[in-house]
Design a protein around this motif. Structure first.
Motif, PDB file in Angstrom:
ATOM      1  N   GLU A 298      16.384  30.995  20.846  1.00 14.08           N
ATOM      2  CA  GLU A 298      16.350  29.562  20.752  1.00 14.08           C
ATOM      3  C   GLU A 298      15.755  29.160  19.688  1.00 14.08           C
ATOM      4  N   GLN A 299      16.327  27.969  19.039  1.00 15.49           N
ATOM      5  CA  GLN A 299      15.820  27.344  17.989  1.00 15.49           C
ATOM      6  C   GLN A 299      14.459  26.580  17.859  1.00 15.49           C
ATOM      7  N   ILE A 300      13.688  26.797  17.015  1.00  7.74           N
ATOM      8  CA  ILE A 300      12.364  26.061  16.780  1.00  7.74           C
ATOM      9  C   ILE A 300      12.444  25.026  15.667  1.00  7.74           C
ATOM     10  N   TYR A 301      12.332  23.595  15.974  1.00  7.79           N
ATOM     11  CA  TYR A 301      12.243  22.846  14.904  1.00  7.79           C
ATOM     12  C   TYR A 301      11.011  22.167  14.616  1.00  7.79           C
ATOM     13  N   CYS A 302      10.712  21.959  13.304  1.00  5.63           N
ATOM     14  CA  CYS A 302       9.635  21.250  12.968  1.00  5.63           C
ATOM     15  C   CYS A 302       9.959  20.192  12.117  1.00  5.63           C
ATOM     16  N   PHE A 303       9.733  18.907  12.338  1.00  5.24           N
ATOM     17  CA  PHE A 303       9.845  17.608  11.831  1.00  5.24           C
ATOM     18  C   PHE A 303       8.598  17.470  11.019  1.00  5.24           C
ATOM     19  N   SER A 304       8.467  17.240   9.930  1.00  4.01           N
ATOM     20  CA  SER A 304       7.385  16.836   9.004  1.00  4.01           C
ATOM     21  C   SER A 304       7.507  15.573   8.143  1.00  4.01           C
ATOM     22  N   ALA A 305       6.296  15.057   7.982  1.00  4.16           N
ATOM     23  CA  ALA A 305       6.388  14.228   6.826  1.00  4.16           C
ATOM     24  C   ALA A 305       5.073  13.672   6.467  1.00  4.16           C
ATOM     25  N   MET A 306       4.982  13.239   5.008  1.00  2.00           N
ATOM     26  CA  MET A 306       3.956  12.752   4.508  1.00  2.00           C
ATOM     27  C   MET A 306       4.019  11.456   3.721  1.00  2.00           C
ATOM     28  N   VAL A 307       2.853  10.560   4.221  1.00  2.00           N
ATOM     29  CA  VAL A 307       2.859   9.185   3.862  1.00  2.00           C
ATOM     30  C   VAL A 307       2.078   9.192   2.681  1.00  2.00           C
ATOM     31  N   ILE A 308       2.412   8.768   1.574  1.00  2.00           N
ATOM     32  CA  ILE A 308       1.481   8.570   0.516  1.00  2.00           C
ATOM     33  C   ILE A 308       0.862   7.195   0.286  1.00  2.00           C
ATOM     34  N   TYR A 309      -0.101   6.754   0.277  1.00  2.00           N
ATOM     35  CA  TYR A 309      -0.357   5.045   0.132  1.00  2.00           C
ATOM     36  C   TYR A 309      -1.702   4.943  -0.332  1.00  2.00           C
ATOM     37  N   LYS A 310      -2.072   3.803  -0.597  1.00  2.00           N
ATOM     38  CA  LYS A 310      -3.184   3.147  -1.563  1.00  2.00           C
ATOM     39  C   LYS A 310      -4.191   2.699  -0.221  1.00  2.00           C
ATOM     40  N   ALA A 311      -5.255   3.204  -0.383  1.00  2.00           N
ATOM     41  CA  ALA A 311      -6.325   2.809   0.524  1.00  2.00           C
ATOM     42  C   ALA A 311      -6.961   1.545   0.180  1.00  2.00           C
TER      43      ALA A 311
ATOM     44  N   GLN B 285       0.613  -1.161   0.103  1.00  2.00           N
ATOM     45  CA  GLN B 285       0.052  -0.113  -0.061  1.00  2.00           C
ATOM     46  C   GLN B 285       0.951   1.331   0.081  1.00  2.00           C
ATOM     47  N   LEU B 286       1.922   1.203   0.456  1.00  5.57           N
ATOM     48  CA  LEU B 286       3.158   2.299   0.483  1.00  5.57           C
ATOM     49  C   LEU B 286       3.461   2.732  -0.735  1.00  5.57           C
ATOM     50  N   VAL B 287       2.998   3.971  -0.871  1.00  5.15           N
ATOM     51  CA  VAL B 287       3.648   4.574  -2.359  1.00  5.15           C
ATOM     52  C   VAL B 287       4.968   5.434  -2.174  1.00  5.15           C
ATOM     53  N   ASP B 288       4.948   6.380  -1.209  1.00  2.00           N
ATOM     54  CA  ASP B 288       6.195   7.213  -1.036  1.00  2.00           C
ATOM     55  C   ASP B 288       5.888   7.954   0.223  1.00  2.00           C
ATOM     56  N   ILE B 289       7.181   8.241   0.758  1.00  2.00           N
ATOM     57  CA  ILE B 289       7.357   9.200   1.851  1.00  2.00           C
ATOM     58  C   ILE B 289       8.168  10.511   1.802  1.00  2.00           C
ATOM     59  N   LYS B 290       7.615  11.526   1.991  1.00  2.07           N
ATOM     60  CA  LYS B 290       8.143  12.924   1.825  1.00  2.07           C
ATOM     61  C   LYS B 290       8.586  13.425   3.399  1.00  2.07           C
ATOM     62  N   TYR B 291       9.749  13.783   3.720  1.00  2.00           N
ATOM     63  CA  TYR B 291      10.239  14.296   4.651  1.00  2.00           C
ATOM     64  C   TYR B 291      10.758  15.709   4.603  1.00  2.00           C
ATOM     65  N   ASN B 292      10.413  16.702   5.746  1.00  2.00           N
ATOM     66  CA  ASN B 292      10.934  18.039   5.814  1.00  2.00           C
ATOM     67  C   ASN B 292      11.285  18.231   7.114  1.00  2.00           C
ATOM     68  N   VAL B 293      12.338  19.124   7.160  1.00  2.00           N
ATOM     69  CA  VAL B 293      12.891  20.033   8.611  1.00  2.00           C
ATOM     70  C   VAL B 293      12.945  21.270   8.284  1.00  2.00           C
ATOM     71  N   ALA B 294      12.163  22.103   9.179  1.00  2.00           N
ATOM     72  CA  ALA B 294      12.300  23.491   9.182  1.00  2.00           C
ATOM     73  C   ALA B 294      12.671  23.895  10.404  1.00  2.00           C
TER      74      ALA B 294
END
Length: 62
Positions: free
Chosen positions: A49-62, A30-39
């Motif tokens: 102080e530094q603030i971090y944002c870790f995010s990801a998007m999972v693209i999948y077949k339902a 079902q897994l198609v792709d994973i996109k990852y980002n850090v800001a």
């Protein structure tokens, strides 16, 4: 049908745990792709102080 699941955390370990929990619920095919980002950005306070944002998007077949 293709769907997405978005994850967003301030700590990378929290992102990892949340994503692994979700990925256990879907089959490998079902897994198609994973996109990852850090800001990173500085807080608007005196200590800058530094603030971090870790995010990801999972693209999948339902």
């Amino acid at each position: 049908m293709i769907q997405v699941k978005v994850f967003d955390h301030e700590h990378e370990k929290d992102l990892e745990k949340d994503m692994n929990r979700f990925l256990k619920q879907i089959d490998d095919d079902q897994l198609v792709d994973i996109k990852y980002n850090v800001a990173a950005m500085a807080e608007e306070e005196e200590d800058e102080e530094q603030i971090y944002c870790f995010s990801a998007m999972v693209i999948y077949k339902a």
